[in-house]
Design a protein around this motif. Structure first.
Motif, PDB file in Angstrom:
ATOM      1  N   ILE A  72       0.824  -1.266  -0.046  1.00 31.76           N
ATOM      2  CA  ILE A  72      -0.064   0.162   0.104  1.00 31.76           C
ATOM      3  C   ILE A  72       0.892   1.258   0.143  1.00 31.76           C
ATOM      4  CG2 ILE A  72      -1.739   1.320   1.238  1.00 31.76           C
ATOM      5  CD1 ILE A  72      -2.346  -1.601   2.458  1.00 31.76           C
ATOM      6  N   VAL A  73       0.733   1.854  -1.024  1.00 28.47           N
ATOM      7  CA  VAL A  73       1.681   3.140  -1.323  1.00 28.47           C
ATOM      8  C   VAL A  73       1.012   4.377  -0.803  1.00 28.47           C
ATOM      9  CG1 VAL A  73       3.037   4.559  -2.891  1.00 28.47           C
ATOM     10  CG2 VAL A  73       2.933   2.081  -3.223  1.00 28.47           C
ATOM     11  N   THR A  85       3.353   6.882   4.402  1.00 26.51           N
ATOM     12  CA  THR A  85       4.222   5.858   4.366  1.00 26.51           C
ATOM     13  C   THR A  85       3.690   4.694   3.748  1.00 26.51           C
ATOM     14  OG1 THR A  85       5.402   4.514   6.142  1.00 26.51           O
ATOM     15  CG2 THR A  85       3.084   4.889   6.520  1.00 26.51           C
ATOM     16  N   ASP A  86       4.679   3.759   3.342  1.00 28.46           N
ATOM     17  CA  ASP A  86       4.138   2.687   2.704  1.00 28.46           C
ATOM     18  C   ASP A  86       3.904   1.349   3.569  1.00 28.46           C
ATOM     19  OD1 ASP A  86       4.337   4.054   0.316  1.00 28.46           O
ATOM     20  OD2 ASP A  86       6.349   3.131  -0.214  1.00 28.46           O
ATOM     21  N   ILE A  87       2.998   0.578   3.424  1.00 26.39           N
ATOM     22  CA  ILE A  87       2.947  -0.822   4.067  1.00 26.39           C
ATOM     23  C   ILE A  87       3.244  -1.694   3.340  1.00 26.39           C
ATOM     24  CG2 ILE A  87       1.160  -2.281   5.361  1.00 26.39           C
ATOM     25  CD1 ILE A  87      -0.408   0.284   5.954  1.00 26.39           C
ATOM     26  N   THR A 105       2.251 -10.032   8.365  1.00 28.16           N
ATOM     27  CA  THR A 105       2.562  -8.795   9.202  1.00 28.16           C
ATOM     28  C   THR A 105       3.095  -8.005   8.449  1.00 28.16           C
ATOM     29  OG1 THR A 105       4.641  -9.889   9.969  1.00 28.16           O
ATOM     30  CG2 THR A 105       2.654 -10.288  11.238  1.00 28.16           C
ATOM     31  N   ALA A 106       3.315  -6.691   9.039  1.00 31.61           N
ATOM     32  CA  ALA A 106       4.041  -5.482   8.292  1.00 31.61           C
ATOM     33  C   ALA A 106       4.436  -4.584   9.273  1.00 31.61           C
ATOM     34  CB  ALA A 106       3.305  -4.915   7.242  1.00 31.61           C
ATOM     35  N   LYS A 107       5.348  -3.639   9.075  1.00 32.23           N
ATOM     36  CA  LYS A 107       6.099  -2.573  10.097  1.00 32.23           C
ATOM     37  C   LYS A 107       5.402  -1.198   9.247  1.00 32.23           C
ATOM     38  CE  LYS A 107       9.950  -4.404  11.912  1.00 32.23           C
ATOM     39  NZ  LYS A 107       9.294  -4.811  13.197  1.00 32.23           N
ATOM     40  N   VAL A 108       4.950  -0.550  10.125  1.00 32.60           N
ATOM     41  CA  VAL A 108       4.367   0.827   9.549  1.00 32.60           C
ATOM     42  C   VAL A 108       5.047   1.891  10.317  1.00 32.60           C
ATOM     43  CG1 VAL A 108       2.400   2.379   9.561  1.00 32.60           C
ATOM     44  CG2 VAL A 108       2.008  -0.192   9.313  1.00 32.60           C
ATOM     45  N   ALA A 109       5.718   2.742   9.607  1.00 31.96           N
ATOM     46  CA  ALA A 109       6.537   3.840   9.910  1.00 31.96           C
ATOM     47  C   ALA A 109       5.395   4.921  10.443  1.00 31.96           C
ATOM     48  CB  ALA A 109       7.294   4.309   8.995  1.00 31.96           C
ATOM     49  N   THR A 110       5.651   5.207  11.737  1.00 31.63           N
ATOM     50  CA  THR A 110       4.804   6.151  12.301  1.00 31.63           C
ATOM     51  C   THR A 110       5.562   7.430  13.136  1.00 31.63           C
ATOM     52  OG1 THR A 110       4.613   5.320  14.523  1.00 31.63           O
ATOM     53  CG2 THR A 110       3.000   4.629  12.850  1.00 31.63           C
ATOM     54  N   ASP A 116       4.443  -2.618  14.368  1.00 33.43           N
ATOM     55  CA  ASP A 116       4.015  -4.206  14.070  1.00 33.43           C
ATOM     56  C   ASP A 116       2.789  -4.268  14.014  1.00 33.43           C
ATOM     57  OD1 ASP A 116       6.815  -4.688  13.633  1.00 33.43           O
ATOM     58  OD2 ASP A 116       6.883  -5.363  15.778  1.00 33.43           O
ATOM     59  N   VAL A 117       2.108  -4.697  12.673  1.00 32.34           N
ATOM     60  CA  VAL A 117       0.463  -4.607  12.524  1.00 32.34           C
ATOM     61  C   VAL A 117       0.429  -6.054  11.615  1.00 32.34           C
ATOM     62  CG1 VAL A 117       0.091  -2.200  12.417  1.00 32.34           C
ATOM     63  CG2 VAL A 117       0.563  -3.351  10.140  1.00 32.34           C
TER      64      VAL A 117
END
Length: 146
Positions: A72-73, A85-87, A105-110, A116-117
């Protein structure tokens, strides 16, 4: 001599009882190719503040026979995460009836660090549905078609 040949023949015949064909597991079936594509749809963000549905495109590519990469861009949540941010999630792909289940799972930059989601979803025909609980009180749902 005839007795020895008879015993040898009996041993050879009895050994064939223990030989089996390989099992027909679908471990090598390419499930990921069934879900590959660009899905255009809407992202519904559930949070304390009212956030309108956002148009979004999700790209699904094949990682292996049973795994797909979901990208997801430019993901952002107005007010909470305004910087896009990109997922990137690697998800296991498994058949579920006539559909395919996705789980990864993915890491989302905040602004406060990486989260970790968990990314779960289904592909039914040409429709992709994803659920991404981002943090307490904030979840994201995507529905789109190829």
């Amino acid at each position: 001599m005839k007795k020895n040949l008879l015993y040898l023949f009996a041993i050879i015949c009895s050994m064939s009882l223990f030989v089996a064909c390989s099992d027909d597991d679908d471990d090598d079936k390419d499930y990921a190719s069934e879900v590959v594509g660009n899905y255009a749809g809407t992202m519904k963000i559930t949070a304390e503040a009212e956030i309108p549905d956002l148009p979004q495109t999700v790209n699904v590519t094949r990682a292996s026979n049973a795994k797909a990469n979901i990208k997801i861009v430019g993901f952002s949540i107005p007010v909470v995460m305004p910087t896009p941010t990109d997922i990137n999630a690697e998800c296991a792909v498994a058949p579920s009836g006539s559909n395919y289940a996705l789980n990864g799972t993915a890491k989302v930059a905040t602004p406060v660090g990486n989260l970790d989601v968990t990314v779960t979803g289904t592909v039914s025909g040409n429709t992709l549905t994803l659920n991404i609980p981002v943090m307490t009180g904030i979840s994201v749902a995507f529905t789109g078609t190829k």
